[in-house]
Write a protein that holds these residues in place. Sequence first.
Motif, mmCIF file in Angstrom:
data_model
loop_
_atom_site.group_PDB
_atom_site.id
_atom_site.type_symbol
_atom_site.label_atom_id
_atom_site.label_comp_id
_atom_site.label_asym_id
_atom_site.label_seq_id
_atom_site.Cartn_x
_atom_site.Cartn_y
_atom_site.Cartn_z
ATOM 1 N N PHE A 171 -1.589 -3.871 -9.004
ATOM 2 C CA PHE A 171 -2.008 -2.685 -8.275
ATOM 3 C C PHE A 171 -3.200 -1.989 -8.918
ATOM 4 O O PHE A 171 -3.411 -2.052 -10.127
ATOM 5 C CB PHE A 171 -0.847 -1.689 -8.158
ATOM 6 C CG PHE A 171 0.100 -2.029 -7.047
ATOM 7 C CD1 PHE A 171 -0.050 -1.480 -5.782
ATOM 8 C CD2 PHE A 171 1.132 -2.934 -7.260
ATOM 9 C CE1 PHE A 171 0.812 -1.808 -4.755
ATOM 10 C CE2 PHE A 171 2.000 -3.277 -6.238
ATOM 11 C CZ PHE A 171 1.840 -2.711 -4.991
ATOM 12 N N ALA A 172 -3.947 -1.337 -8.066
ATOM 13 C CA ALA A 172 -5.013 -0.421 -8.481
ATOM 14 C C ALA A 172 -4.783 0.887 -7.754
ATOM 15 O O ALA A 172 -4.033 0.960 -6.767
ATOM 16 C CB ALA A 172 -6.384 -0.989 -8.154
ATOM 17 N N THR A 220 -2.066 20.728 -4.337
ATOM 18 C CA THR A 220 -1.771 19.364 -4.767
ATOM 19 C C THR A 220 -2.624 18.362 -3.998
ATOM 20 O O THR A 220 -3.243 18.693 -2.983
ATOM 21 C CB THR A 220 -0.282 19.046 -4.579
ATOM 22 O OG1 THR A 220 0.066 19.241 -3.206
ATOM 23 C CG2 THR A 220 0.577 19.940 -5.463
ATOM 24 N N ASP A 221 -2.609 17.106 -4.461
ATOM 25 C CA ASP A 221 -3.568 16.119 -3.964
ATOM 26 C C ASP A 221 -2.879 14.839 -3.498
ATOM 27 O O ASP A 221 -1.654 14.717 -3.522
ATOM 28 C CB ASP A 221 -4.584 15.818 -5.070
ATOM 29 C CG ASP A 221 -5.356 17.068 -5.477
ATOM 30 O OD1 ASP A 221 -6.134 17.565 -4.652
ATOM 31 O OD2 ASP A 221 -5.142 17.554 -6.608
ATOM 32 N N ASN A 222 -3.710 13.889 -3.081
ATOM 33 C CA ASN A 222 -3.262 12.601 -2.572
ATOM 34 C C ASN A 222 -3.736 11.485 -3.495
ATOM 35 O O ASN A 222 -4.768 11.606 -4.161
ATOM 36 C CB ASN A 222 -3.838 12.352 -1.171
ATOM 37 C CG ASN A 222 -3.454 13.429 -0.180
ATOM 38 O OD1 ASN A 222 -2.394 13.378 0.423
ATOM 39 N ND2 ASN A 222 -4.313 14.423 -0.003
ATOM 40 N N MET A 223 -2.984 10.396 -3.493
ATOM 41 C CA MET A 223 -3.370 9.220 -4.270
ATOM 42 C C MET A 223 -2.976 7.970 -3.497
ATOM 43 O O MET A 223 -1.925 7.926 -2.844
ATOM 44 C CB MET A 223 -2.688 9.219 -5.635
ATOM 45 C CG MET A 223 -3.021 8.023 -6.513
ATOM 46 S SD MET A 223 -4.709 8.059 -7.170
ATOM 47 C CE MET A 223 -4.491 9.130 -8.584
ATOM 48 N N LEU A 224 -3.831 6.963 -3.569
ATOM 49 C CA LEU A 224 -3.574 5.665 -2.948
ATOM 50 C C LEU A 224 -3.347 4.622 -4.029
ATOM 51 O O LEU A 224 -4.071 4.566 -5.019
ATOM 52 C CB LEU A 224 -4.773 5.243 -2.097
ATOM 53 C CG LEU A 224 -4.754 3.816 -1.552
ATOM 54 C CD1 LEU A 224 -3.879 3.726 -0.314
ATOM 55 C CD2 LEU A 224 -6.169 3.325 -1.229
ATOM 56 N N PHE A 225 -2.328 3.788 -3.833
ATOM 57 C CA PHE A 225 -2.120 2.591 -4.646
ATOM 58 C C PHE A 225 -2.155 1.386 -3.716
ATOM 59 O O PHE A 225 -1.587 1.428 -2.619
ATOM 60 C CB PHE A 225 -0.770 2.646 -5.369
ATOM 61 C CG PHE A 225 -0.680 3.732 -6.411
ATOM 62 C CD1 PHE A 225 -1.101 3.513 -7.713
ATOM 63 C CD2 PHE A 225 -0.180 4.983 -6.071
ATOM 64 C CE1 PHE A 225 -1.027 4.511 -8.664
ATOM 65 C CE2 PHE A 225 -0.103 5.993 -7.014
ATOM 66 C CZ PHE A 225 -0.523 5.762 -8.324
ATOM 67 N N TYR A 226 -2.805 0.317 -4.149
ATOM 68 C CA TYR A 226 -2.938 -0.850 -3.280
ATOM 69 C C TYR A 226 -2.909 -2.126 -4.112
ATOM 70 O O TYR A 226 -3.346 -2.166 -5.263
ATOM 71 C CB TYR A 226 -4.227 -0.785 -2.461
ATOM 72 C CG TYR A 226 -5.496 -0.722 -3.289
ATOM 73 C CD1 TYR A 226 -6.248 -1.867 -3.545
ATOM 74 C CD2 TYR A 226 -5.948 0.484 -3.824
ATOM 75 C CE1 TYR A 226 -7.412 -1.818 -4.306
ATOM 76 C CE2 TYR A 226 -7.098 0.544 -4.584
ATOM 77 C CZ TYR A 226 -7.825 -0.602 -4.819
ATOM 78 O OH TYR A 226 -8.972 -0.553 -5.584
ATOM 79 N N ASP A 227 -2.392 -3.182 -3.513
ATOM 80 C CA ASP A 227 -2.314 -4.495 -4.150
ATOM 81 C C ASP A 227 -3.715 -5.109 -4.175
ATOM 82 O O ASP A 227 -4.284 -5.420 -3.127
ATOM 83 C CB ASP A 227 -1.343 -5.376 -3.369
ATOM 84 C CG ASP A 227 -1.058 -6.711 -4.044
ATOM 85 O OD1 ASP A 227 -1.891 -7.152 -4.861
ATOM 86 O OD2 ASP A 227 -0.010 -7.302 -3.754
ATOM 87 N N VAL A 287 0.866 -1.178 0.000
ATOM 88 C CA VAL A 287 0.000 0.000 0.000
ATOM 89 C C VAL A 287 0.902 1.228 0.000
ATOM 90 O O VAL A 287 1.854 1.306 0.775
ATOM 91 C CB VAL A 287 -0.918 0.037 1.237
ATOM 92 C CG1 VAL A 287 -1.758 1.314 1.248
ATOM 93 C CG2 VAL A 287 -1.807 -1.193 1.292
ATOM 94 N N ILE A 288 0.602 2.176 -0.881
ATOM 95 C CA ILE A 288 1.367 3.413 -0.962
ATOM 96 C C ILE A 288 0.402 4.587 -0.962
ATOM 97 O O ILE A 288 -0.566 4.590 -1.724
ATOM 98 C CB ILE A 288 2.220 3.484 -2.244
ATOM 99 C CG1 ILE A 288 3.034 2.209 -2.427
ATOM 100 C CG2 ILE A 288 3.133 4.705 -2.231
ATOM 101 C CD1 ILE A 288 2.992 1.683 -3.815
ATOM 102 N N VAL A 289 0.667 5.579 -0.101
ATOM 103 C CA VAL A 289 -0.049 6.846 -0.191
ATOM 104 C C VAL A 289 0.941 7.892 -0.674
ATOM 105 O O VAL A 289 2.062 7.985 -0.169
ATOM 106 C CB VAL A 289 -0.706 7.268 1.136
ATOM 107 C CG1 VAL A 289 -1.932 6.438 1.417
ATOM 108 C CG2 VAL A 289 0.257 7.210 2.303
#
Length: 389
Positions: free
Chosen positions: A85-86, A96-103, A60-62
């Motif tokens: 990942f999605a 600026t904004d945030n984004m989540l990537f997750y398995d 998981v990456i924020v």
Amino acid sequence: MKTTILSIGVFVLTSFTSSIAEAADTVRLCTYNVLKYSVANEDGRVPHFQRILNTIRPNVIVCQEVDAGDIGPRWITDVLTYGSFASSPFIDGEDTDNMLFYDQLLFDLVDQRRFGTDLRDIAEFRLATKRTDGTEQDTIVIYSVHLKASDGGENAAQRGAEMLTLLQNVRSHPYAVIAGDWNIYGTSEPAYRHATASDTLRRFIDPLGSSWRRNIASDARFYTQSTRNALAGCGGGVGGGLDDRFDLIVVSEQLFQRTIVSTYTHFGNDGIPRLNNELDDPENTVVDADMVAALKCASDHLPVYVDVILGDVQASVSDPTSGSWLRPNGTSWLVQSSVPQSPWSITDVRGITVASGHTTTEWTPIDMESIPHGVYGVTVGSQRAVVVR
């Protein structure tokens, strides 16, 4: 009290990930300020991000400082190539904004929310673990923050107000994380105290403790910004050298019991004092020259990660070849050994022994009522187990 036990052949705290893999999911969480990232401002940085994250391999990456939603498809295709990942749907807020990537093999994205502040949004992402091999479903809520920058009392007060906005909206789920670019200059700042004080709205724990200070040689191992001084291209950013701990991951009290503190890493920081100097001045001893170049160009911040344990599964500890056994019994554990006076010990994820003794009867009870919920290693004679209390 629910206790889950897994019989294993070898128990080593420094390799908790492999030890617990069958009993629960060991999940690597990462936060990364990606420096005004958009496809338009890639500036040759994609191969660097790919090298860095394929080495860390978080589940998981924020990300903070996301400038456009095109980071999602670009990173899924060309950066996060080690997994399936999605990304969270992009929400374009102020600044600026945030984004989540997750398995996707481990998680489903349940929902996301945004909390507005005077400067930029705070993001909330709620993930649920997938049910696999009998693993019970867990929910984890991750808050991604990019607080007001710059030193000074007025800026610190604004960071404090931003953190209060988060805490006034925080969910009650036991497993929660606040991660991101806090831009704080010490543990006395309101933002840090609001999140970690014992009398706050909801307490979060800094796995590394609260005794660190900025720009001091003895605390160099904590610093995450800046990776460089003067560097042409590479997305812009600021210099100043590595002398601040701006990027943090703090966890809820409940999740702290499942946090593997020894894995908390400021990736690329070898602990050598290089106050106001770049990541390779003096020479870096923990990553090679190619990785240093990648870290310097990808962002002016280092990525930070930590491993936590989610989910649990019922498993037998019976081993016909061993002289020792372990079984839950209400608020106690029962240990058995065919060898009189066999030593037993219970060790937490930090490697600290929280209880020990010797077997006294065929089935020796160990009272667990006073031991906090968490993940522990249990050794009885020659038999070893990982236990989720």
